[in-house]
Motif scaffolding. Structure first.
Motif, PDB file in Angstrom:
ATOM      1  N   GLU A   6       0.838  -1.197   0.000  1.00  0.00           N
ATOM      2  CA  GLU A   6       0.000   0.000   0.000  1.00  0.00           C
ATOM      3  C   GLU A   6       0.873   1.248   0.000  1.00  0.00           C
ATOM      4  N   SER A   7       1.970   1.254   0.778  1.00  0.00           N
ATOM      5  CA  SER A   7       2.871   2.417   0.823  1.00  0.00           C
ATOM      6  C   SER A   7       3.496   2.670  -0.528  1.00  0.00           C
ATOM      7  N   ALA A   8       3.917   1.588  -1.185  1.00  0.00           N
ATOM      8  CA  ALA A   8       4.521   1.736  -2.515  1.00  0.00           C
ATOM      9  C   ALA A   8       3.522   2.299  -3.502  1.00  0.00           C
ATOM     10  N   ALA A   9       2.264   1.859  -3.414  1.00  0.00           N
ATOM     11  CA  ALA A   9       1.230   2.353  -4.343  1.00  0.00           C
ATOM     12  C   ALA A   9       0.976   3.833  -4.130  1.00  0.00           C
ATOM     13  N   CYS A  10       0.929   4.269  -2.873  1.00  0.00           N
ATOM     14  CA  CYS A  10       0.681   5.685  -2.587  1.00  0.00           C
ATOM     15  C   CYS A  10       1.822   6.550  -3.094  1.00  0.00           C
ATOM     16  N   GLU A  11       3.058   6.113  -2.848  1.00  0.00           N
ATOM     17  CA  GLU A  11       4.209   6.874  -3.321  1.00  0.00           C
ATOM     18  C   GLU A  11       4.217   6.965  -4.853  1.00  0.00           C
ATOM     19  N   GLY A  12       3.797   5.864  -5.539  1.00  0.00           N
ATOM     20  CA  GLY A  12       3.745   5.873  -7.004  1.00  0.00           C
ATOM     21  C   GLY A  12       2.731   6.876  -7.518  1.00  0.00           C
ATOM     22  N   MET A  13       1.564   6.933  -6.860  1.00  0.00           N
ATOM     23  CA  MET A  13       0.534   7.868  -7.301  1.00  0.00           C
ATOM     24  C   MET A  13       1.002   9.314  -7.094  1.00  0.00           C
ATOM     25  N   THR A  60      -2.798  15.207  -3.588  1.00  0.00           N
ATOM     26  CA  THR A  60      -1.705  14.297  -3.208  1.00  0.00           C
ATOM     27  C   THR A  60      -1.736  14.017  -1.726  1.00  0.00           C
ATOM     28  N   PHE A  61      -1.904  15.049  -0.941  1.00  0.00           N
ATOM     29  CA  PHE A  61      -1.954  14.850   0.519  1.00  0.00           C
ATOM     30  C   PHE A  61      -3.163  14.011   0.912  1.00  0.00           C
ATOM     31  N   PHE A  62      -4.262  14.239   0.198  1.00  0.00           N
ATOM     32  CA  PHE A  62      -5.461  13.441   0.507  1.00  0.00           C
ATOM     33  C   PHE A  62      -5.249  11.955   0.238  1.00  0.00           C
ATOM     34  N   LEU A  63      -4.624  11.690  -0.913  1.00  0.00           N
ATOM     35  CA  LEU A  63      -4.363  10.271  -1.247  1.00  0.00           C
ATOM     36  C   LEU A  63      -3.378   9.652  -0.274  1.00  0.00           C
ATOM     37  N   ALA A  64      -2.342  10.446   0.124  1.00  0.00           N
ATOM     38  CA  ALA A  64      -1.372   9.904   1.085  1.00  0.00           C
ATOM     39  C   ALA A  64      -2.054   9.592   2.417  1.00  0.00           C
ATOM     40  N   ALA A  65      -2.935  10.483   2.850  1.00  0.00           N
ATOM     41  CA  ALA A  65      -3.666  10.239   4.103  1.00  0.00           C
ATOM     42  C   ALA A  65      -4.559   9.017   3.986  1.00  0.00           C
ATOM     43  N   LEU A  66      -5.221   8.891   2.798  1.00  0.00           N
ATOM     44  CA  LEU A  66      -6.079   7.735   2.571  1.00  0.00           C
ATOM     45  C   LEU A  66      -5.287   6.427   2.629  1.00  0.00           C
ATOM     46  N   ALA A  68      -2.523   5.948   4.270  1.00  0.00           N
ATOM     47  CA  ALA A  68      -2.151   5.690   5.670  1.00  0.00           C
ATOM     48  C   ALA A  68      -3.323   5.099   6.436  1.00  0.00           C
ATOM     49  N   VAL A  69      -4.533   5.640   6.197  1.00  0.00           N
ATOM     50  CA  VAL A  69      -5.713   5.095   6.872  1.00  0.00           C
ATOM     51  C   VAL A  69      -5.952   3.652   6.475  1.00  0.00           C
ATOM     52  N   LEU A  70      -5.832   3.341   5.173  1.00  0.00           N
ATOM     53  CA  LEU A  70      -6.011   1.956   4.715  1.00  0.00           C
ATOM     54  C   LEU A  70      -4.976   1.024   5.344  1.00  0.00           C
ATOM     55  N   LEU A  71      -3.729   1.505   5.423  1.00  0.00           N
ATOM     56  CA  LEU A  71      -2.673   0.678   6.013  1.00  0.00           C
ATOM     57  C   LEU A  71      -2.974   0.365   7.467  1.00  0.00           C
ATOM     58  N   ILE A  72      -3.369   1.408   8.228  1.00  0.00           N
ATOM     59  CA  ILE A  72      -3.695   1.181   9.639  1.00  0.00           C
ATOM     60  C   ILE A  72      -4.878   0.238   9.781  1.00  0.00           C
ATOM     61  N   SER A  73      -5.882   0.408   8.897  1.00  0.00           N
ATOM     62  CA  SER A  73      -7.053  -0.482   8.949  1.00  0.00           C
ATOM     63  C   SER A  73      -6.667  -1.935   8.688  1.00  0.00           C
ATOM     64  N   ILE A  74      -5.786  -2.159   7.699  1.00  0.00           N
ATOM     65  CA  ILE A  74      -5.357  -3.534   7.375  1.00  0.00           C
ATOM     66  C   ILE A  74      -4.629  -4.155   8.554  1.00  0.00           C
ATOM     67  N   ILE A  75      -3.739  -3.369   9.190  1.00  0.00           N
ATOM     68  CA  ILE A  75      -2.986  -3.893  10.338  1.00  0.00           C
ATOM     69  C   ILE A  75      -3.938  -4.241  11.487  1.00  0.00           C
ATOM     70  N   ALA A  76      -4.924  -3.345  11.725  1.00  0.00           N
ATOM     71  CA  ALA A  76      -5.870  -3.593  12.816  1.00  0.00           C
ATOM     72  C   ALA A  76      -6.706  -4.837  12.566  1.00  0.00           C
ATOM     73  N   VAL A  77      -7.181  -4.990  11.314  1.00  0.00           N
ATOM     74  CA  VAL A  77      -7.991  -6.172  10.981  1.00  0.00           C
ATOM     75  C   VAL A  77      -7.178  -7.456  11.116  1.00  0.00           C
ATOM     76  N   ALA A  78      -5.914  -7.402  10.647  1.00  0.00           N
ATOM     77  CA  ALA A  78      -5.060  -8.600  10.749  1.00  0.00           C
ATOM     78  C   ALA A  78      -4.825  -8.970  12.202  1.00  0.00           C
ATOM     79  N   ALA A  79      -4.557  -7.974  13.055  1.00  0.00           N
ATOM     80  CA  ALA A  79      -4.340  -8.246  14.475  1.00  0.00           C
ATOM     81  C   ALA A  79      -5.598  -8.810  15.124  1.00  0.00           C
ATOM     82  N   HIS A  80      -6.762  -8.282  14.704  1.00  0.00           N
ATOM     83  CA  HIS A  80      -8.022  -8.768  15.278  1.00  0.00           C
ATOM     84  C   HIS A  80      -8.253 -10.237  14.965  1.00  0.00           C
ATOM     85  N   TYR A  81      -8.080 -10.615  13.704  1.00  0.00           N
ATOM     86  CA  TYR A  81      -8.299 -12.022  13.316  1.00  0.00           C
ATOM     87  C   TYR A  81      -7.252 -12.956  13.891  1.00  0.00           C
TER      88      TYR A  81
END
Length: 310
Positions: A6-13, A60-66, A68-81
């Motif tokens: 996800e980080s690589a995709a955001c930096e590419g955009m 650009t800042f909006f996409l970067a924030a988005l 980051a939010v997606l990354l945090i959400s993925i980590i939280a979901v993985a930890a939950h399961y």
């Protein structure tokens, strides 16, 4: 791994937006009418100067924030399961497990019950054996002390005066009475019993006497009877209970062999018809329990019948 992608995709955009912005202004500068503009500096270029707010920077800042939010959400979901408990086994597995546990419990209980029954049977056997020994000893004692059975007198008075007598259950041979026991004792207790009845363990000197006694013994798997011989005082010097040394004897081939400290003699009579009376003596440890043969001399010889073993 998902957070890295996800980080690589955001930096590419973000890089793509910057490249497109730079390309756009380069194209504007190359247009023919770019020099005819009344403004010496393009407003777009002004926007691209350092510190200037470009039109794509908020996106650009909006996409970067988005991202980051997606990354945090993925980590939280993985930890939950990851922390969720493992699903329980299916009902069939649980039923099978319960059946196996029940079978093991039943088997353990059955083994314990069998062991208890075995112990009870062994105790009952020991009690019955003791009762048997007690009854046989009592029977022997009663029969050995009964009044003598008088042999029918001969026709002459002289024969009547010298007619030998034996107690009931004793048998007569020559000038001795013999008693064959039906209970077991060790060799020394057997000798003590015979002495208490006015006799001793049998002393056998002749083949006729040996054959007479052997014929009266029952056959069995290994029917053994103590008689009055031992070498417990001096090894290989066999003596009778009256202290006289053994001369000859009626040993089985290879006997006596003192296999396990065997100091006392016994007679055997088995089911093998090939065995003969004159080869039926064996030696054994004096502590073994066998039936025995008592002898009691008649007349003047009876005075010496209670002599202790030498």
């Amino acid at each position: 791994m998902s957070s890295g992608m996800e980080s690589a995709a955001c930096e590419g955009m973000y890089s793509k937006l910057i490249d497109e912005e730079v390309s756009y202004f380069d194209e504007m500068n190359r247009r023919p009418d770019a020099g005819l503009s009344a403004h010496p500096v393009s407003p777009v270029r002004v926007a691209l100067r350092p510190g200037g707010p470009g039109p794509y920077r908020p996106a650009t800042f909006f996409l970067a924030a988005l991202c980051a939010v997606l990354l945090i959400s993925i980590i939280a979901v993985a930890a939950h399961y990851k922390n969720l408990p493992q699903p329980a086994a299916g009902p069939e597995v649980q039923i099978q497990k319960q059946k196996q546990e029940a079978n093991v419990t039943a088997l353990i209980a059955a083994i314990a019950k069998l062991q208890q029954e075995k112990a009870e049977l062994q105790q009952e056997k020991a009690e019955l054996q003791q009762e048997k020994e007690r009854l046989l000893a009592r029977l022997d004692a009663e029969t050995a002390t009964k009044a003598p059975e008088v042999i029918k007198p001969a026709a002459t008075a002289a024969a009547t005066a010298t007619a030998p007598v034996c107690p009931q259950d004793w048998v007569l041979f020559n000038s001795s009475c013999y008693f064959i026991s039906r209970h077991t004792r060790d060799w020394r207790d057997s000798q003590s019993f015979c002495q208490s009845k006015g006799g001793h363990l049998a002393i056998i000197h002749t083949a006729e006497e040996q054959s007479f006694l052997w014929e009266r013994l029952p056959r069995g798997h290994w029917n053994a009877y103590w008689f009055g011989i031992s070498d417990e005082h001096t090894e290989e010097e066999w003596k009778w209970v009256d202290g006289t040394p053994l001369v000859g004897g009626f040993w089985e081939d290879g006997e006596p062999n003192n296999h396990i400290d065997e100091d006392c003699g016994y007679i055997i009579k088995t089911r093998k018809l090939e065995r003969v009376a004159v080869k039926s003596w064996y030696d054994a440890p004096c502590s073994m329990y066998w039936p025995f043969i008592c002898e009691r001399e008649i007349g003047a010889a009876a005075a010496n019948s209670t002599a202790a073993p030498q």
